[in-house]
Design a protein around this motif. Structure first.
Motif, short mmCIF file in Angstrom:
data_model
loop_
_atom_site.label_atom_id
_atom_site.label_comp_id
_atom_site.label_asym_id
_atom_site.label_seq_id
_atom_site.Cartn_x
_atom_site.Cartn_y
_atom_site.Cartn_z
N UNK A 156 26.77 18.58 -3.36
CA UNK A 156 25.53 18.13 -2.73
C UNK A 156 24.33 18.92 -3.28
N UNK A 157 24.55 20.22 -3.47
CA UNK A 157 23.48 21.07 -4.00
C UNK A 157 23.02 20.58 -5.38
N UNK A 158 23.99 20.13 -6.19
CA UNK A 158 23.67 19.71 -7.56
C UNK A 158 23.14 18.29 -7.61
N UNK A 159 23.66 17.39 -6.77
CA UNK A 159 23.27 15.98 -6.86
C UNK A 159 22.02 15.68 -6.02
N UNK A 160 21.71 16.55 -5.08
CA UNK A 160 20.52 16.34 -4.26
C UNK A 160 20.84 15.63 -2.95
N UNK A 161 19.78 15.54 -2.09
CA UNK A 161 19.97 15.01 -0.74
C UNK A 161 20.41 13.55 -0.70
N UNK A 162 20.20 12.83 -1.80
CA UNK A 162 20.52 11.40 -1.81
C UNK A 162 21.97 11.14 -1.37
#
Ligand code: ATP
Ligand code: MG
Length: 513
Positions: A156-162
């Protein structure tokens, strides 16, 4: 991590190893241990050196000495080992981290006290090979993959809040699962999908599920699929080519970004480029994108970039399908034996023991040849070495000595980039016949005089004479005859002052014109 720190506090344990497969997070953990050991003042000094596959004792000694602010004066490995040993023995307590060990190391040869020699000098190894660590009689801590929660948090940290939006959440969870809780797989896949639409996420999941994993020893198949996936998601073919150029260098190598520029221009990898400066900006932008995708890493030297060894393994495997041959092995005395060299588009050979080069080898597709040898090893360059390489566009030879260039260099009428770096050179006038040459570098080479014939190179855009400490003069009129010259370098070169003045006058005049 807790167990490792506890072991470091235990007076009865002298050497410990973090073991596990490629990309699982050994180096990351060792760096974290180093940080914690410093913060908690477990040791007076903490040093770390990268060992990697091609064990180079001098380099390891150098890395440790630098961190101890010690200048090693010794010429031989033994002399340097003694200096390092004395210095480490004087340290009240020290942690020596040796990262990426492949084979059992003899610590005495490096100059590291161990066992009873110095109770407060502790050694921490990281390795893919438990066997090597066992041979060194070290206590082993196998590293496990991340827990499900840790894996998801990192994803999640790498891909973002999406990934938390309603429609995407279940798909993202499945994609994350495909990464097998392996950090390197998570960071590369998640970054490739950052800011992508739902349809793209669905397609990505399909692609990851269908991917046919390649078996690379020491690597989990998920690691291969993930890095290959991240590569396939790169924005442009240019970025892909730029990435593949990086695997032409040895493991843990500081790759000069400028080489990517000069090789790329020579190979015509960049579309719509009018000059070298434009190509350079483009490459720097691509390198930044590649770093953000975790396909490249920062180097300590800001002019350089690094490739993680796991990423490099996968990159080489992809590159092989594009006709690359990469061998970095200091024991290699001649070119690898192959049924045919006709399939290769790019060849890179690094070996300090290279003695023999082939005569008239047919390499009709070869566009890029990079050879890095050692000047101290006597080498034979046959006259017909380049005869079968008429398509060559980039030629880089480093650490070689020759009184004159092989006669067959004249056939290289498509050559655009020529690097003769850290070479011992005498007569290089044959270069004057390479009519399409655009980039020419003699960086660090021993050369007395630039041949007048270089003035014939009507397409030359860049001339690099940096660190040419034996250069005496540049023939008058040579630079002004290079009408397309855009860049000229001669930092740390030693040119006679009168000649330098004339050269500067010439350059000023050329600029005014
Ligand atoms: N706990 C973690 N949290 C976040 N990222 C991590 C973690 N562990 C590893 N990574 C990332 O995964 C990648 C691979 O990690 P690392 O270099 O530590 O692997 P390694 O086990 O040392 O691999 P090799 O065997 O090739 O040396 C790095 O890009 C690192 O940033
Ligand atoms: Mg590592």
């Amino acid at each position: 991590m807790k167990e490792v720190l506890e072991a470091l506090r235990d007076d009865n344990i002298n050497m410990i190893s973090i073991c596990g497969m490629g990309g699982i997070g050994k180096t990351t953990m060792a760096k974290e241990v180093a940080k914690r050991a410093k913060d908690d003042e477990l040791f007076d000094e903490v040093v770390m050196a990268v060992v990697s596959q091609n064990q180079d004792l001098r380099k390891i000694q150098g890395q440790i000495a630098d961190l101890l602010h010690l200048k090693l004066e010794g010429e031989t490995e033994l002399g340097r080992a003694n200096e390092l040993y004395s210095r480490l023995m004087r340290s009240k307590s020290v942690l020596v981290i040796l990262d990426d060990v492949w084979e059992a190391l003899n610590l005495e040869d490096i100059g590291i006290p161990y066992g009873g020699q110095h109770k407060r000098c502790k050694i921490l190894l990281t390795s893919r090979s438990e066997e090597a660590c066992n041979q060194m009689r070290s206590q082993i801590f196998p590293i496990k993959v991340l827990s499900e929660e840790e894996a998801w948090n990192l994803f999640r940290e790498m891909a973002g809040d999406c990934v938390d939006t309603l429609g995407l959440h279940p798909i993202a969870k499945e994609v994350a699962k495909e990464c097998g809780a392996l950090p390197v797989a998570i960071v590369t896949v998640a970054r490739a999908l950052e800011n992508k639409t739902k349809d793209e996420w669905i397609a990505a999941l399909e692609q990851l599920k269908k991917s046919i994993p390649k078996n690379i020893p020491g690597l989990h198949s998920k690691v291969y699929s993930s890095i290959e996936f991240s590569y396939s998601y790169l924005k442009s073919d240019e970025a892909k080519s730029c990435f593949l150029l990086c695997c032409l260098f040895p493991e843990d190598f500081d790759i000069p970004i400028e080489y990517l520029v000069r090789y790329g221009v020579g190979r015509r990898l960049f579309a719509k480029i009018d000059n070298v400066a434009e190509a350079r900006s483009r490459v720097h932008a691509m390198v930044n994108d590649l770093k953000r995708s975790f396909l490249l890493l920062d180097s300590k030297n800001k002019e350089c970039v690094k490739m993680h060894d796991v990423v490099r393994d996968v990159a080489i495997s992809i590159a092989e399908e594009h006709g690359f041959l990469v061998r970095c092995d200091d024991k290699m005395e001649e070119w690898p034996e192959k049924d045919t060299y006709e399939i290769y588009v790019a060849i890179s050979l690094f070996s300090r023991e290279m003695k023999k080069h082939p005569n008239g080898l047919e390499c009709s597709k070869l566009e890029h040849l990079q050879l890095s040898c050692c000047k101290d090893t006597q080498q034979m360059l046959p006259a017909n070495m380049f005869q079968g390489m008429k398509e060559l566009k980039v030629l880089s030879m480093r650490g070689m000595s020759f009184p004159s260039l092989p006669q067959s260099i004249q056939v290289l009428q498509n050559l655009r980039t020529l690097h003769l770096e850290y070479c011992g050179l005498e007569d290089v006038s044959a270069i004057g016949a390479l009519g399409k040459l655009e980039m020419l570098s003699f960086l660090g080479s021993e050369i007395k005089e630039l041949p007048r014939e270089i003035g014939n190179l009507g397409h030359l855009k860049l001339l690099d004479l940096s660190e040419c400490s034996t250069l005496q003069r540049i023939p008058y009129g040579l630079l002004s005859s290079l009408s397309r010259l855009e860049e000229f370098y001669m930092s740390r070169s030693r040119c006679e002052i009168g000649n330098l003045r004339a050269t500067l006058r010439e350059l000023t005049q050329a600029l005014l014109n």
